[in-house]
Scaffold this motif. Structure first.
Motif, PDB file in Angstrom:
ATOM      1  N   ASP A   1       0.812  -1.216   0.000  1.00  0.00           N
ATOM      2  CA  ASP A   1       0.000   0.000   0.000  1.00  0.00           C
ATOM      3  C   ASP A   1       0.847   1.268   0.000  1.00  0.00           C
ATOM      4  O   ASP A   1       0.307   2.375  -0.052  1.00  0.00           O
ATOM      5  N   LEU A   2       2.169   1.105   0.061  1.00  0.00           N
ATOM      6  CA  LEU A   2       3.060   2.262   0.117  1.00  0.00           C
ATOM      7  C   LEU A   2       3.868   2.451  -1.160  1.00  0.00           C
ATOM      8  O   LEU A   2       4.365   3.545  -1.428  1.00  0.00           O
ATOM      9  N   VAL A   3       4.009   1.384  -1.949  1.00  0.00           N
ATOM     10  CA  VAL A   3       4.967   1.391  -3.046  1.00  0.00           C
ATOM     11  C   VAL A   3       4.635   2.424  -4.119  1.00  0.00           C
ATOM     12  O   VAL A   3       5.528   2.899  -4.836  1.00  0.00           O
ATOM     13  N   ASP A   4       3.370   2.816  -4.250  1.00  0.00           N
ATOM     14  CA  ASP A   4       2.989   3.812  -5.263  1.00  0.00           C
ATOM     15  C   ASP A   4       2.805   5.214  -4.681  1.00  0.00           C
ATOM     16  O   ASP A   4       2.389   6.134  -5.391  1.00  0.00           O
ATOM     17  N   ALA A   5       3.105   5.374  -3.407  1.00  0.00           N
ATOM     18  CA  ALA A   5       2.957   6.680  -2.763  1.00  0.00           C
ATOM     19  C   ALA A   5       4.152   7.579  -3.092  1.00  0.00           C
ATOM     20  O   ALA A   5       5.160   7.131  -3.651  1.00  0.00           O
ATOM     21  N   SER A   6       4.073   8.852  -2.721  1.00  0.00           N
ATOM     22  CA  SER A   6       5.179   9.781  -2.904  1.00  0.00           C
ATOM     23  C   SER A   6       6.372   9.317  -2.057  1.00  0.00           C
ATOM     24  O   SER A   6       6.228   8.994  -0.870  1.00  0.00           O
ATOM     25  N   PHE A   7       7.554   9.286  -2.655  1.00  0.00           N
ATOM     26  CA  PHE A   7       8.743   8.811  -1.948  1.00  0.00           C
ATOM     27  C   PHE A   7       8.982   9.605  -0.671  1.00  0.00           C
ATOM     28  O   PHE A   7       9.196   9.025   0.403  1.00  0.00           O
ATOM     29  N   LEU A   8       8.967  10.922  -0.746  1.00  0.00           N
ATOM     30  CA  LEU A   8       9.255  11.735   0.432  1.00  0.00           C
ATOM     31  C   LEU A   8       8.172  11.608   1.497  1.00  0.00           C
ATOM     32  O   LEU A   8       8.444  11.742   2.691  1.00  0.00           O
ATOM     33  N   HIS A   9       6.930  11.352   1.078  1.00  0.00           N
ATOM     34  CA  HIS A   9       5.860  11.168   2.064  1.00  0.00           C
ATOM     35  C   HIS A   9       6.090   9.874   2.842  1.00  0.00           C
ATOM     36  O   HIS A   9       5.884   9.827   4.063  1.00  0.00           O
ATOM     37  N   VAL A  10       6.526   8.820   2.143  1.00  0.00           N
ATOM     38  CA  VAL A  10       6.832   7.564   2.826  1.00  0.00           C
ATOM     39  C   VAL A  10       8.053   7.744   3.729  1.00  0.00           C
ATOM     40  O   VAL A  10       8.095   7.216   4.843  1.00  0.00           O
ATOM     41  N   ALA A  11       9.037   8.501   3.266  1.00  0.00           N
ATOM     42  CA  ALA A  11      10.216   8.774   4.093  1.00  0.00           C
ATOM     43  C   ALA A  11       9.806   9.478   5.383  1.00  0.00           C
ATOM     44  O   ALA A  11      10.295   9.138   6.473  1.00  0.00           O
TER      45      ALA A  11
ATOM     46  N   GLU B   1       8.291   7.518 -16.289  1.00  0.00           N
ATOM     47  CA  GLU B   1       8.273   6.115 -15.925  1.00  0.00           C
ATOM     48  C   GLU B   1       9.538   5.718 -15.164  1.00  0.00           C
ATOM     49  O   GLU B   1       9.495   4.949 -14.200  1.00  0.00           O
ATOM     50  N   GLN B   2      10.681   6.254 -15.567  1.00  0.00           N
ATOM     51  CA  GLN B   2      11.927   5.962 -14.866  1.00  0.00           C
ATOM     52  C   GLN B   2      11.899   6.488 -13.437  1.00  0.00           C
ATOM     53  O   GLN B   2      12.354   5.819 -12.507  1.00  0.00           O
ATOM     54  N   VAL B   3      11.354   7.681 -13.264  1.00  0.00           N
ATOM     55  CA  VAL B   3      11.238   8.256 -11.920  1.00  0.00           C
ATOM     56  C   VAL B   3      10.303   7.402 -11.068  1.00  0.00           C
ATOM     57  O   VAL B   3      10.588   7.118  -9.898  1.00  0.00           O
ATOM     58  N   ARG B   4       9.194   6.975 -11.642  1.00  0.00           N
ATOM     59  CA  ARG B   4       8.231   6.146 -10.907  1.00  0.00           C
ATOM     60  C   ARG B   4       8.875   4.835 -10.460  1.00  0.00           C
ATOM     61  O   ARG B   4       8.684   4.394  -9.327  1.00  0.00           O
ATOM     62  N   MET B   5       9.636   4.215 -11.359  1.00  0.00           N
ATOM     63  CA  MET B   5      10.281   2.953 -11.026  1.00  0.00           C
ATOM     64  C   MET B   5      11.318   3.127  -9.918  1.00  0.00           C
ATOM     65  O   MET B   5      11.417   2.303  -9.001  1.00  0.00           O
ATOM     66  N   LEU B   6      12.106   4.202  -9.995  1.00  0.00           N
ATOM     67  CA  LEU B   6      13.120   4.430  -8.964  1.00  0.00           C
ATOM     68  C   LEU B   6      12.461   4.743  -7.629  1.00  0.00           C
ATOM     69  O   LEU B   6      12.918   4.272  -6.580  1.00  0.00           O
ATOM     70  N   ASP B   7      11.395   5.527  -7.644  1.00  0.00           N
ATOM     71  CA  ASP B   7      10.645   5.794  -6.416  1.00  0.00           C
ATOM     72  C   ASP B   7      10.218   4.490  -5.750  1.00  0.00           C
ATOM     73  O   ASP B   7      10.418   4.283  -4.544  1.00  0.00           O
ATOM     74  N   ALA B   8       9.633   3.600  -6.547  1.00  0.00           N
ATOM     75  CA  ALA B   8       9.117   2.338  -6.003  1.00  0.00           C
ATOM     76  C   ALA B   8      10.244   1.469  -5.461  1.00  0.00           C
ATOM     77  O   ALA B   8      10.143   0.916  -4.357  1.00  0.00           O
ATOM     78  N   ALA B   9      11.323   1.337  -6.232  1.00  0.00           N
ATOM     79  CA  ALA B   9      12.447   0.508  -5.798  1.00  0.00           C
ATOM     80  C   ALA B   9      13.036   1.025  -4.494  1.00  0.00           C
ATOM     81  O   ALA B   9      13.379   0.245  -3.588  1.00  0.00           O
ATOM     82  N   GLN B  10      13.137   2.344  -4.364  1.00  0.00           N
ATOM     83  CA  GLN B  10      13.735   2.924  -3.161  1.00  0.00           C
ATOM     84  C   GLN B  10      12.796   2.852  -1.963  1.00  0.00           C
ATOM     85  O   GLN B  10      13.244   2.700  -0.825  1.00  0.00           O
ATOM     86  N   ILE B  11      11.494   2.947  -2.193  1.00  0.00           N
ATOM     87  CA  ILE B  11      10.540   2.763  -1.100  1.00  0.00           C
ATOM     88  C   ILE B  11      10.638   1.342  -0.553  1.00  0.00           C
ATOM     89  O   ILE B  11      10.610   1.118   0.663  1.00  0.00           O
TER      90      ILE B  11
END
Length: 377
Positions: free
Chosen positions: A41-51, A171-181
């Protein structure tokens, strides 16, 4: 309590050494959650919001969302002094050693502006600068100029631009966000525990993060992602995977990225990341590497299955394929891991510090028995 009555475990397996409300790893069920929220439920959220959630235990308000975005972009810019220090570092030095050495030398805030305490803001400043250090170290190694972040851009959009010198696709940004989350936090892993040991001495947060980064570098921890993809490169093609796996098992060679210390079923992060890798790896080289990794996993499952055992790839196994498709060289993979896991390190530092106790385990002495002066004579 005598030595014979003490609990002994050389790797602390099964030994509870503390409490945490940051993340929950349910190894038998294959479930991972941050602050009570399932990773799915977090993997598609904003990276900084999850941080923010990981570090502070709650979702940021609208004002805090704006504040953290501005804070991270502002502090991501390396000062002239920091750039000068980085330029003195050997261009061939592994990025993880560069990070471990540079983190304690960074210029950090001396006053809190986010209302969350100075330790938190110094930690977040380090997190902001780690991305820039990675990008700058890479560009210096390519004999290119250091680039600065652009205000208003997403965190990983800025990073990929500073790294490659060109804007990434959405798409690249989205993928990196997800991988880093997915790799932001994982309870009392080796790197996090090393940071807690360091923090227990009342060392500052930059020392704790540096200790964690040094621990993450090892192949049995964060370095497995680099090792796994380089393994696929060495194998060369999917049709050679079966023979490779049989040879490794016959010679008791560990296959990096297969299996996980905590999970007895599929690593929930790998379950998310594997289809993402398939989606992102579209060029011929990336497709071949990914197909080789899949073939290695399938060969491992056949070999272990024949012995009545199960084994699954962990998050490190397929993460390298994602990073490779983003144009990240293999020796930068673990630094990318540190770029994400630093938020977990900060969270654990903040959770541990208010109830700080010096971590000092006992050792079971197995050397020569002590002798009196009389017997020695």
């Amino acid at each position: 309590m005598s030595n014979t009555e003490s609990v002994y475990s050389s790797d602390l397996a099964g030994v509870v050494v503390g409490e945490t409300a940051i993340s929950d790893v349910q190894g038998e069920a294959g479930v991972l959650s941050y602050r009570g929220i399932d990773i799915n439920d977090l993997v598609d959220a904003s990276f900084l919001h999850v941080a923010w959630l990981v570090v502070f235990g709650e979702w940021p308000t609208g004002r805090e969302q704006s504040a953290i975005k501005s804070f991270m972009c502002r502090h991501a810019t390396l000062t002239d002094r920091e750039q000068d220090l980085l330029k003195q570092v050997n261009r061939e030095l592994h990025p993880m050693l560069m990070l471990q050495g540079m983190v304690p030398l960074l210029e950090l805030p001396t006053e809190a502006t986010l209302g969350r305490g100075l330790d938190a803001e110094q930690g977040l400043c380090i997190a902001a600068k780690i991305s820039s250090l990675i990008a700058a170290h890479y560009r210096l190694g390519q004999n290119k100029s250091i680039l600065e972040p652009t205000p208003g851009k997403l965190r990983h959009e800025n990073f990929l631009t500073m790294f490659h010198g060109r804007a990434p696709s959405r798409e690249q940004v989205r993928m990196l966000d997800a991988a880093q989350i997915l790799q932001m936090e994982h309870s009392f892993n080796a790197g996090t525990f090393a940071g807690r040991v360091c923090a227990s001495t009342l060392a500052p947060i930059q020392s704790s993060i540096s200790a964690s980064i040094g621990t993450l570098f090892g192949q049995l921890h964060g370095g497995a992602d680099q090792a796994a993809l380089e393994m696929a490169m060495a194998i060369g093609s999917p049709d050679k995977a079966d023979a490779y796996v049989k040879d490794c098992l016959a010679n008791k060679v560990k296959i990096m990225g297969m299996g996980h210390r905590e999970y007895r079923t599929v690593d929930p992060r790998a379950k998310i990341l594997k289809p993402m890798a398939v989606e992102l790896c579209q060029d011929e080289e990336s497709k071949n590497l990914l197909a080789t990794l899949v073939a290695v996993e399938e060969a491992c499952q056949r070999e272990f299955g024949a012995k009545g055992k199960e084994i699954w790839a962990n998050v490190e196994f397929y993460k390298g394929a994602v990073f490779h498709s983003l144009g990240i060289p293999t020796h930068y993979f673990t630094a990318m891991f540190a770029q994400a896991r630093v938020y977990g390190y900060i969270a654990h530092f903040l959770e541990f510090r208010p109830q700080n106790k010096l971590i000092r385990p006992r050792a079971l002495y197995n050397g020569t028995p002590p002798q009196s002066d009389k017997s020695a004579a």
